[in-house]
Motif scaffolding. Structure first.
Motif, mmCIF file in Angstrom:
data_model
loop_
_atom_site.group_PDB
_atom_site.id
_atom_site.type_symbol
_atom_site.label_atom_id
_atom_site.label_comp_id
_atom_site.label_asym_id
_atom_site.label_seq_id
_atom_site.Cartn_x
_atom_site.Cartn_y
_atom_site.Cartn_z
ATOM 1 N N LEU A 48 33.670 165.004 10.938
ATOM 2 C CA LEU A 48 32.662 163.707 11.229
ATOM 3 C C LEU A 48 33.410 162.256 11.928
ATOM 4 O O LEU A 48 33.166 161.743 10.626
ATOM 5 N N PRO A 49 34.454 162.837 12.434
ATOM 6 C CA PRO A 49 34.676 161.506 13.029
ATOM 7 C C PRO A 49 34.447 160.732 13.174
ATOM 8 O O PRO A 49 34.880 159.180 12.948
ATOM 9 N N THR A 103 32.868 163.841 3.422
ATOM 10 C CA THR A 103 34.105 164.685 2.845
ATOM 11 C C THR A 103 33.301 165.672 1.951
ATOM 12 O O THR A 103 34.448 167.132 2.093
ATOM 13 N N GLY A 104 32.429 166.043 1.418
ATOM 14 C CA GLY A 104 31.804 166.962 1.196
ATOM 15 C C GLY A 104 31.093 168.139 1.877
ATOM 16 O O GLY A 104 31.711 169.356 2.031
ATOM 17 N N TYR A 105 30.809 167.856 3.213
ATOM 18 C CA TYR A 105 30.662 168.984 3.875
ATOM 19 C C TYR A 105 31.849 168.854 4.486
ATOM 20 O O TYR A 105 31.442 170.523 5.030
ATOM 21 N N GLN A 106 32.941 168.533 4.708
ATOM 22 C CA GLN A 106 34.130 169.172 5.081
ATOM 23 C C GLN A 106 34.793 169.866 3.990
ATOM 24 O O GLN A 106 35.034 171.413 4.542
ATOM 25 N N ARG A 107 34.768 169.406 2.240
ATOM 26 C CA ARG A 107 35.094 170.883 1.721
ATOM 27 C C ARG A 107 34.908 172.430 2.081
ATOM 28 O O ARG A 107 35.041 172.906 1.457
ATOM 29 N N GLY A 108 33.345 171.834 1.952
ATOM 30 C CA GLY A 108 31.978 173.321 1.610
ATOM 31 C C GLY A 108 32.379 173.850 2.606
ATOM 32 O O GLY A 108 32.671 175.153 3.186
ATOM 33 N N MET A 109 32.868 172.966 4.239
ATOM 34 C CA MET A 109 32.762 174.294 5.186
ATOM 35 C C MET A 109 34.444 174.755 4.925
ATOM 36 O O MET A 109 34.203 175.819 5.105
ATOM 37 N N LYS A 110 34.842 174.282 4.679
ATOM 38 C CA LYS A 110 36.823 174.816 4.199
ATOM 39 C C LYS A 110 36.219 175.862 3.128
ATOM 40 O O LYS A 110 37.097 177.647 3.367
ATOM 41 N N ARG A 111 35.510 175.412 2.547
ATOM 42 C CA ARG A 111 35.751 177.001 1.329
ATOM 43 C C ARG A 111 34.526 178.336 1.820
ATOM 44 O O ARG A 111 34.834 179.547 1.218
ATOM 45 N N VAL A 112 33.588 177.998 2.793
ATOM 46 C CA VAL A 112 33.471 179.415 3.211
ATOM 47 C C VAL A 112 33.805 179.828 4.209
ATOM 48 O O VAL A 112 33.938 181.372 4.305
#
Length: 651
Positions: free
Chosen positions: A57-58, A114-123
């Protein structure tokens, strides 16, 4: 351009992998495309420049907003991922336009970046048919078919070959990106990440029309240095609402946090500083070549274009739970760093702001989206799809919606099924894609409620009613979600029928309830359904007159009230939709020769020949095709259908 067979014969050629669908770019478009394709049973490879920045989310880390919130709800209704993740990482929620009626109410949330990014990576990592690879894709493998070219895979920067009959390009603003701050111009993607180089040349070699667009982002500032006590607080709504229908009416769901945002203003000093140094702005010195977004101008652009305004809003918003960075929405600029620092000294509460990341503009390559089918497949190149900002759009939500549709349609092409096309009366997703493909865009395209002709039907509250049946039919909406949807619709129907049959008699109680609400007391027995149409009354206010009312979830009560209150307007909208679909149902054969249709103006012949619209309705929305041209086309199609029954006959 080499085919896969030809590429294999090159010295040191190495076939590194094979899949059904390859997705290039792991921004919001790429993530949704890859997930949709994998969940529909395809083997998917998702390439990204770096695994540490996927679903980034830049710019402002918020999701939703005017029309964008509707898009997120629609993505969720179809079975996409954005809404669920936004709910998990929401740190502030507001319902925009809440006082202006349901047609324009739009959910918006600040997101823990960063939470959103980590969450998408896990998905992504949890999908069994999806492989994540950190490599730059620099080329496409294209074979020549009988009447069109066929995509066969990709080539990476290391020279590896990956084979696939479907490729979805989602490079975002990284494609030949360059970042500009004052006189400093460097090849870069957002957040100083490496740009995507090579694919731009491939698009040119393929003959696709390209252009350069520009967008900008404000700086980031350390919270301790921003005097928020001097600003107006903008608290979250008292009751947060989830984006995902999965969390709707779930008492266990709540946002990750409930943080405040703040509002301050630029001043006359700000205006003078920027005006005195406007020659140093890359926008006006000629350094920036790309076209910027009209609806999100930089602060120096506002000063020039709106000279009568003495001040402009600045929204100070948190970027996450694990950082002290604050985002200043409204201060997008590409001015030199020293001007940026001087500008902060003129804004109340930001006089001592510590710049953690300076503001910048970014230019990038994109294509003219009119070269796409409504499925988002490139015309004349079988199996190649484009999604996101490469198509000239802006925004995370617009990108995610395109990625979802491209992923679905890449699968449906391989299954020999008709593509999924959401029309303008079914969703904002349809408005978005139809606008891009049919009309094109000369600037970064931003979705707004004003672009939708049927926005009373395309509300954020009924996205599941409109699109969940489609998500279930194509196999993307989980069965558990589908059953929950059916239970909700049954509850709505039962309550609508009950209120239609419930009679309210004149009595002391009814008089007291109505008078207290500023409504006229009853003279005769009236249906509860009709009472709800009075603008000063609501479902909640009428509870004392309805002692046997069932205990219903908020979403059901809201839907019932909206449907009854706006029943007449909704009927008018549905009548307009019926006329719209009549034109949409008149299909135009691919082989039609517009140059031979007498009565069409020259511009219309050229535009129709170039765009090859799929229906008379789509043709009517092409710039340069007049209502008179459409009448000529309708007459021509009637004659054609009488002479050539079969594939050319309209429905």
């Amino acid at each position: 351009m080499l085919s896969f067979e030809e590429a294999q014969k090159q010295p040191h050629a190495f076939v590194a992998g094979e899949a059904d669908i390859i997705v290039v770019g792991a921004g919001h478009a790429g993530c949704e495309a890859a997930l949709a394709a994998a969940r529909l049973g395809r083997r998917v490879i998702l390439f990204t420049m770096t695994l540490d920045s996927l679903a980034n989310l830049p710019c402002n880390p918020n999701i939703g907003g005017t029309a964008k919130g509707q898009i997120v709800r629609e993505i969720d209704a179809l079975g996409g991922e954005m809404g669920r993740l936004a709910d998990q990482h929401m740190i502030q929620f507001r319902m925009l336009n809440a006082t202006k009626g349901p047609a324009v109410m739009s959910p918006r949330a600040q997101i823990n970046r960063t939470g959103y990014q980590r969450g998408m990576k896990r998905v992504l990592e949890s999908e069994p048919l999806l492989t994540l690879i950190q490599q730059e894709v620099t080329g496409l493998l294209i074979a020549d078919g009988n009447d069109k070219r066929i995509v066969e895979g990709v080539v990476t920067a290391t020279g590896s070959l990956f084979k696939a009959p479907g490729v979805i390009l989602c490079p975002g603003t990284f494609l030949d990106g360059r970042v500009i701050i004052g006189d400093s111009v460097r090849s870069s993607g957002p957040d100083q990440l490496a740009p995507s180089c090579g694919l731009g040349d491939v698009l040119t070699e393929l003959g696709l029309p390209t252009r350069r667009f520009k967008t900008g982002t404000p700086g980031r500032f350390h919270r301790r240095s921003v005097a928020v006590e001097q600003m107006e607080m903008q608290p979250a709504d008292g009751e947060a609402r989830p984006f995902s229908f999965e969390h709707e009416d779930d008492p266990a769901w709540k946002p990750a946090a409930d943080l405040a945002c703040y509002i301050t203003w630029t001043t006359e000093r700000t205006k003078k500083l920027l005006s005195d140094n406007i020659d140093r702005s890359p926008l006006y010195s000629g350094v920036i070549e790309g076209i910027g977004p009209r609806y999100c101008p930089s602060i120096e652009d506002k000063i020039v274009k709106f000279p009568e305004h003495t001040r402009h809003h600045v929204f100070i918003e948190p970027t996450g739970l694990d950082t002290q960075e604050m985002y200043a929405s409204g201060l997008s600029t590409s001015m030199p760093e020293e001007i940026q620092r001087a500008m902060l000294e003129t804004i109340p509460g930001m006089e001592k702001a510590e710049i953690m990341r300076p503001a910048y503009a970014i230019e990038y390559l994109c294509v003219d989206p009119t070269i796409l089918e409504l499925s988002l497949e490139v015309k004349g190149i079988e199996g190649l799809f484009l999604a996101g900002q490469i198509n000239g759009s802006s925004g995370y939500e617009e990108a995610a919606a395109q990625g979802l549709i491209a992923g679905i349609n890449a699968v449906r092409r391989q299954q020999a099924l008709e593509p999924l096309v959401i029309d303008r009366s079914e969703g904002y997703i349809g408005v978005l894609i139809d606008d891009l493909v049919t009309k094109g865009t000369n600037e970064p395209y931003r979705l707004m409620t004003s672009r939708a002709e049927y926005r009373l039907l395309l509300r954020q509250d009924n996205a599941d009613t409109r699109l969940s049946p489609i998500g279930h039919e194509i196999g993307l909406l989980p069965e558990e979600r589908w059953q929950a949807y059916l239970r909700k619709q049954q509850a709505i129907d039962r309550e609508m029928n009950r209120l239609s049959e419930l009679r309210v008699r004149k009595s002391e109680l009814s008089d007291a309830v109505l008078t207290a609400a500023g409504s006229t007391p009853l003279k005769v027995t009236t249906r509860m359904h009709d009472l709800l149409k009075r603008p000063e009354l609501s479902y909640a206010l009428l509870a004392p007159l309805d002692p046997e009312r069932p205990d219903l979830p908020v979403s059901v009560r809201e839907s019932v009230e909206i449907q009854i209150r706006y029943e007449g307007y909704i009927k008018l909208e549905n009548d307009r939709v019926a006329r719209f679909r009549k034109l949409e149902s008149k299909r135009l054969p691919k082989e039609i020769d517009y140059a031979r249709i007498k009565g069409l103006r020259l511009e219309a012949r050229q535009k129709l020949s170039d765009r090859r619209p799929e229906s008379v309705g789509q043709a009517s929305r092409i710039s340069g095709v007049s209502p008179a041209d459409i009448q000529v086309l309708l007459v021509y199609m009637e004659q054609w259908n009488r002479q050539e029954p079969g594939p050319c006959r309209t429905e």
